[in-house]
Design a protein around this motif. Structure first.
Motif, PDB file in Angstrom:
ATOM      1  N   GLY A 191      44.115  45.969  45.162  1.00  0.00           N
ATOM      2  CA  GLY A 191      42.861  46.698  45.267  1.00  0.00           C
ATOM      3  C   GLY A 191      43.259  48.311  45.599  1.00  0.00           C
ATOM      4  O   GLY A 191      43.135  49.237  45.239  1.00  0.00           O
ATOM      5  N   ILE A 192      44.216  48.248  46.674  1.00  0.00           N
ATOM      6  CA  ILE A 192      44.691  49.498  47.443  1.00  0.00           C
ATOM      7  C   ILE A 192      45.634  50.155  46.404  1.00  0.00           C
ATOM      8  O   ILE A 192      45.493  51.498  46.096  1.00  0.00           O
ATOM      9  CB  ILE A 192      45.392  49.254  48.804  1.00  0.00           C
ATOM     10  N   LYS A 193      46.525  49.271  45.844  1.00  0.00           N
ATOM     11  CA  LYS A 193      47.487  50.145  44.718  1.00  0.00           C
ATOM     12  C   LYS A 193      46.861  50.454  43.548  1.00  0.00           C
ATOM     13  O   LYS A 193      47.059  51.639  43.165  1.00  0.00           O
ATOM     14  CB  LYS A 193      48.511  48.953  44.445  1.00  0.00           C
ATOM     15  N   ALA A 194      46.123  49.784  43.170  1.00  0.00           N
ATOM     16  CA  ALA A 194      45.042  50.099  41.746  1.00  0.00           C
ATOM     17  C   ALA A 194      44.369  51.404  42.042  1.00  0.00           C
ATOM     18  O   ALA A 194      44.265  52.260  41.172  1.00  0.00           O
ATOM     19  CB  ALA A 194      44.026  48.781  41.485  1.00  0.00           C
ATOM     20  N   ILE A 195      43.476  51.690  43.112  1.00  0.00           N
ATOM     21  CA  ILE A 195      42.946  52.867  43.043  1.00  0.00           C
ATOM     22  C   ILE A 195      43.677  54.052  43.588  1.00  0.00           C
ATOM     23  O   ILE A 195      43.528  55.055  43.385  1.00  0.00           O
ATOM     24  CB  ILE A 195      41.854  52.670  44.451  1.00  0.00           C
ATOM     25  N   SER A 196      44.817  53.529  44.241  1.00  0.00           N
ATOM     26  CA  SER A 196      45.886  54.702  44.672  1.00  0.00           C
ATOM     27  C   SER A 196      46.438  55.111  43.534  1.00  0.00           C
ATOM     28  O   SER A 196      46.573  56.403  43.417  1.00  0.00           O
ATOM     29  CB  SER A 196      46.709  53.993  45.688  1.00  0.00           C
ATOM     30  N   ASP A 197      46.786  54.262  42.646  1.00  0.00           N
ATOM     31  CA  ASP A 197      47.702  54.702  41.272  1.00  0.00           C
ATOM     32  C   ASP A 197      46.702  55.180  40.326  1.00  0.00           C
ATOM     33  O   ASP A 197      47.055  55.613  39.390  1.00  0.00           O
ATOM     34  CB  ASP A 197      48.451  53.475  40.839  1.00  0.00           C
ATOM     35  N   GLY A 198      45.354  54.873  40.559  1.00  0.00           N
ATOM     36  CA  GLY A 198      44.318  55.270  39.483  1.00  0.00           C
ATOM     37  C   GLY A 198      44.349  54.374  38.110  1.00  0.00           C
ATOM     38  O   GLY A 198      43.705  54.738  37.415  1.00  0.00           O
ATOM     39  N   THR A 199      44.615  53.114  38.475  1.00  0.00           N
ATOM     40  CA  THR A 199      44.971  52.336  37.338  1.00  0.00           C
ATOM     41  C   THR A 199      43.583  51.315  37.306  1.00  0.00           C
ATOM     42  O   THR A 199      43.298  50.768  36.325  1.00  0.00           O
ATOM     43  CB  THR A 199      46.065  51.264  37.260  1.00  0.00           C
TER      44      THR A 199
END
Lengths: 400, 308, 331
Positions: free
Chosen positions: A112-120
């Motif tokens: 979740g952190i990675k997805a929001i951080s990358d904007g995916t």
């Protein structure tokens, strides 16, 4: 084969292709029809309804009542498995209410952190708050941690000799010992000391189960272990992924519960609902005040009492090992991660409405699934966050 | 006629002394060798038995555990919230079919085109490099393909998890298989066909499209269907690219469900109802792949054009 | 062909057909280029995204065993070890059975059995990895945990050197089970290619042996197998190439734990592919992410090398036949 046979084959291939497409179209038609049909709501998980506190409507509920023009029809969210049982219920109900499809995939807080951080994804979800370094890396600017629920992480075990009616108890030192490898057998003296009335502890090796993916549940759990054991904090530390000294890895809360269920003499850490829904035994933990406490709605809520007064403005807070005789020591918040400045207005409108509904109307579903509702003061702070979300400069939430 | 029968000649008594004709008689060493040979024959037969038994073991479990999950709701409804029994995997079936169709739309022309190039124009360095790279891509672990498509499409070009990225990953997996099959099958078309058409004044591109391809149609369809069967079961790249969706969706620019991903998610979870559904989805997947394999056999008309 | 093409061009419609030909060749060439483009982009992106890890850890990435996100130390040795061990175990189990089955079909089986068995093996090769994983998760692991592994531990554990392979609690989810499931998955590949190779041994070889009175097994052992040796080795390496890339089946039975390398097969572990599958979407810090991408890079390298070796071995002895043989095999 000759030319006529070839033509026959081609015809057959075409027809089967058309048939498949027609079948798929029929499937989709069935599906969309079914969206609007009312769905019978599921039974509350047995045993929880009794302890759920009486829920009054929270001030601010009832604003989201149906579809809204100008909002996106679909949102994508990814992240924590900790609240996934709750979110899957929320978004089914929300879809019935507003026709908005909020597609939430539980891939772990790290995801979740990675997805929001990358904007995916449009929003993320985590129970392990983002670090300052991670917040700086985020592609789209400032990220809000919007609290969604409170939950408890339980130590769940599978010991064939112990009946479901008997509950094991662990003191903090015992729990640390099991997970750092000092305690290797269920018949260990420390476990016996915590459970003087249990005579059937077998002399078998303990198999620990931890998360193989980046996990907020891990974060809450090791946050607690670090709080009660300076040695753990020193050697292993606190993060969504840590270097476990032993044990199996399971993917998601679902995976850990699955592994515990499949492997006798194993112990893992999961959010409460996963142990309850799968009829796995889970332990009472000795809290800071010295009481052995079970993870229940009121004990988890008790661990968050008073936090509103001292909570940081960005709402990243840890409530493990809380004071209070009734507090369950391994509790935590779970947050939805959203950008403060969004770029697409329809998505921003849909997201803010969904967040408002979740923090107000959605809270009434928490209790049945074993998650504590948010304290009212925390909801007030969440309201401020939601109203501060902007799309292209203007505030996105439609009903101010 | 005299009833007197003619006595058959009687061989003279065997001479005493060393039996010269007995060199062909078995001795103890021969018995040992024969026993060894028979023992190995049994062992080898057992190997074949094991290989075949494993298949039926796996298929058997899939059928026994999977069929109970199948009902109308399973195919047409979408998943219910955690822990609630019922619902189905409709979105995953729709998603898989959609993603595979789009993957085929991209993969088949590219694979067939590349195969045509290698077989009709393929001499020299460039063709050799293409063949080599094709083999490399064919041997890529599918998770690496998933990482690539995530980095290129999900993170950069599309910007979010999308069914289209899943289709792209499957297309990348399909292209080398189609390429190799098409090239080989086109090579098998006799040159005399091409030369006859050329001698009549047909331009080369028409020769290929109108004469060579149609006569190799069966093999090409085999290759395409084989690659589809392979793509249908790929899980790892889809997890990284298309994420999943519990709603029915045609939108390729958004996440989509897929059957293999659904199987994985359901299998590792603790809910028994989900386990049954995972087996059911596995059964559906096997049926799809089985149908595609049967299609392959129809295409070759029973003759083994490709080995196996 | 070029000569006849040019000769025929004298009689064609002239410029328009030449343009048509040029466009056609260009389009086909572009399609062929797509494979190159994909490969180049892939390698480029992998290198770019693993930059940080490559620079920071250098060679120690493949020699150290600590995979610690908190302390930011990443060493992929356990993953490489896990990949190696499961592949070797898989090969050790699969090659004898696969070659045996191939021998049966090629040498012993009556003609009417050959097609059903071939069909069966074709089906096995077509079963997707996730279904093997499902079966392994629910059926194989409990059997390993309750029956096979304790038996092996009891029988082989006390033996000095080999016993070291079977130490530790028998959980069922470990490198050994990973190896077994890989063995099941690569058997069809090895068997199919081996069968083609054995069938390609000239009958004269066999007939010569039989003429001097060899038994069936002796014929196989001294005439057929040595002739087919490098082809079978190629088949085995092809199976290895497939085993390296298997993700889902392995990740569901191998235990998913990053641990230091021990000698025992009965420890939970990771392969490179399953580590990527489990951790890629969750690598939430830049250095963690680049470490995972570097694992993908290492995996790519290893599988590319193995693939090339396999093809060289098979092409070397079989030429055109085996490239056709490989066309239908799921490699």
């Amino acid at each position: 084969m000759d030319i006529t046979q070839q033509r026959g084959l081609t015809r057959r291939v075409w027809f089967s292709g058309l048939g498949a497409t027609a079948g798929a179209a029929a499937l989709a038609a069935c599906g969309t029809q079914q969206e609007t049909a009312p769905r019978s709501s599921a039974n509350a998980t047995p045993g929880l309804a009794a302890t759920a506190p009486a829920v009054q409507a929270i001030a601010g509920s009832g604003i989201v009542t149906g579809p809204f023009s100008g909002e996106a029809r679909a949102l994508t969210g990814a992240g924590a498995t900790f609240p996934a049982a709750l979110y899957s219920k929320w978004f089914t109900e929300y879809n019935r209410l507003t026709q908005v499809q909020v597609n939430y995939q539980s891939i772990g807080s790290g995801g979740g952190i990675k997805a929001i951080s990358d904007g995916t994804a449009d929003f993320g979800a985590t129970d392990g708050p983002m670090t300052d370094a991670q917040l700086k890396e985020a592609k789209g600017g400032e990220i809000f941690h919007v609290p969604a629920a409170l939950g408890g992480v339980v130590a769940t075990y599978n010991i064939p000799e112990i009946p479901a009616t008997t509950k094991l108890r662990f003191s903090p030192e015992t729990l640390v010992g099991i997970f750092n490898g000092d305690i290797t057998k269920w018949s260990d003296a420390k476990i016996k000391a915590d459970n003087p009335t249990v005579t059937t502890l077998p002399d078998k090796e303990i198999t620990t189960v931890h998360r193989s993916d980046g996990s907020g549940t891990t974060y809450i759990f090791v946050d607690y272990l670090s709080a009660v054991s300076p040695a753990w904090k020193e050697k292993i530390g606190v993060s969504t992924t840590v270097n476990w000294p032993n044990g199996l890895g399971g993917k998601g809360n679902e995976g850990v519960a699955g592994e515990v269920k499949q492997n006798p003499y194993s112990i893992g850490y999961v959010e409460l609902i996963y142990a309850k829904q799968n009829k796995l035994g889970y332990a009472q933990i000795k809290n800071k005040a010295g009481q052995f406490v079970d993870a229940e709605l009121d004990t988890v809520t008790a661990s968050a009492s008073g936090v509103a007064a001292t909570i940081a403005p960005d709402l990243r807070a840890s409530i493990v090992n809380a004071e209070g005789a009734k507090s369950y020591p391994i509790s935590g918040f779970t947050w939805i991660l959203a950008y403060k400045e969004m770029k697409e207005e329809p998505k921003a409108v849909a997201l803010t409405r969904m967040l408002w509904w979740a923090t107000h109307d959605g809270q009434k579903f928490n209790g049945d699934l074993g998650y504590s509702p948010l304290p009212l003061e925390i909801i007030k702070k969440a309201e401020a966050q939601i109203k501060a979300i902007t799309a292209n400069g203007k505030p996105a939430f439609p009903n101010k | 006629m005299s009833s007197q029968t003619i006595a058959p000649p009687v061989a003279p008594a065997a001479p005493a002394g060393p039996p010269l004709l007995d060199i062909f008689a078995p001795d103890s060493r021969y018995t040992l060798r024969r026993t060894a040979s028979n023992a190995m024959a049994v062992l080898i037969g057992v190997c074949a038995l094991i290989a075949v038994a494993v298949l039926w073991l796996i298929l058997g479990y899939v059928i026994i555990r999977g069929v109970p999950a199948l009902n109308v709701a399973f195919f047409t409804e979408r998943p219910l919230p955690y822990g609630e029994p019922g619902g189905g995997i409709g979105p995953a079936i729709l998603g898989s079919l959609t993603i595979m169709a789009v993957a085929a739309l991209a993969g088949v022309p590219l694979g067939v085109g590349a195969g045509i190039y290698l077989s009709e124009f393929g001499r020299g360095r460039f063709a050799w490099i293409v063949r080599f790279c094709g083999d490399l891509v064919a041997g890529l672990p599918s998770i690496v393909v998933g990482v690539f498509v995530w980095a290129l499409l999900v993170k950069e070009i599309i910007g979010n998890f999308a069914g289209f990225a899943g289709a792209a990953a499957l297309a990348i997996i399909m292209i080398p298989i189609i390429l190799r099959t098409v090239e080989e099958v086109l090579r098998l078309v006799p040159h005399s066909l091409r030369e006859a058409a050329l001698a009549l004044g047909v331009p080369q591109w028409k020769v290929v499209m109108g004469v060579v391809l149609p006569s190799a149609r069966a093999g090409i369809i085999t290759g395409v269907v084989l690659s589809l069967a392979r793509a249908a079961g790929e899980t790892a790249p889809l997890i990284l690219t298309t994420l999943g969706n519990q709603f029915f969706s045609w939108d390729l620019k958004q996440p989509m469900a897929a059957i293999p991903v659904q199987i994985y998610n359901y299998a590792v979870a603790p809910y028994d109802d989900w386990h049954t559904k995972a087996w059911g989805a596995a059964f559906v997947l096997i049926v799809i792949i089985g149908l595609l394999s049967v299609l392959t056999r129809l295409a070759t008309g029973g003759t083994r054009r490709t080995a196996l | 062909m070029t000569a006849s093409h040019e000769a025929a061009g004298v009689f064609t419609g002239g410029r328009s057909s030449r343009i048509g030909d040029a466009i056609f060749k260009g389009a086909a060439g572009a399609a062929a280029c797509s494979v190159l483009v994909i490969l180049i982009l892939l390698i480029g992106l992998l290198i770019r995204d693993s930059q940080e890890s490559l620079v920071r850890y250098g060679f120690s990435f493949i020699t150290t065993s600590t995979w610690d996100n908190v302390k930011e130390q990443f060493g992929a040795l356990p993953y490489i070890y896990g990949t190696l061990v499961t592949s070797v175990v898989g090969l050790l189990i699969a090659v004898p059975i696969a070659v045996g089955a191939a021998l049966y079909v090629a040498e012993y089986a009556p003609l009417w059995i050959r097609t059903p068995i071939s069909f069966t093996i074709e089906m096995l090769a077509a079963i997707p990895s996730i279904i093997y994983g499902l079966w392994g998760f629910f059926i194989l692991t409990p059997i390993m945990r309750s029956t096979v592994e304790p038996a092996l531990k009891g029988a082989l554990g006390p033996i000095p050197v080999i016993g070291g392979l079977f130490q530790g609690p028998a959980i069922g989810k470990d490198l050994f089970t990973g190896g077994v499931i890989l063995a099941i998955m690569i058997t069809p590949t090895i068997m199919a290619v081996s069968r083609e190779i054995i069938l390609a041994v000239p009958p004269a070889q066999r007939e010569g042996m039989l003429a001097v009175g060899a038994t069936r097994w002796e014929t196989i052992r001294t005439a057929v197998l040595p002739y087919a040796r490098s082809g079978i080795a190629g088949a085995a390496i092809l199976g290895l190439a497939r085993a390296l890339g298997e993700t889902m089946a392995v990740t569901m039975v191998i235990g998913n734990a990053s641990r230091a390398v021990t000698g025992s097969l009965l420890t939970p572990g990771y392969t490179m592919a399953s580590a990527i599958a489990n951790q890629f979407t969750e690598a939430d810090t830049p250095v963690y992410f680049s470490a995972i991408v570097e694992v993908a890079l290492v995996l790519l390298l290893v599988s590319a090398v193995v693939n090339i070796v396999a093809r060289l071995l098979i092409w070397q002895i079989q030429g055109g036949l085996s490239s056709r043989a490989l066309g239908g095999v799921r490699v």
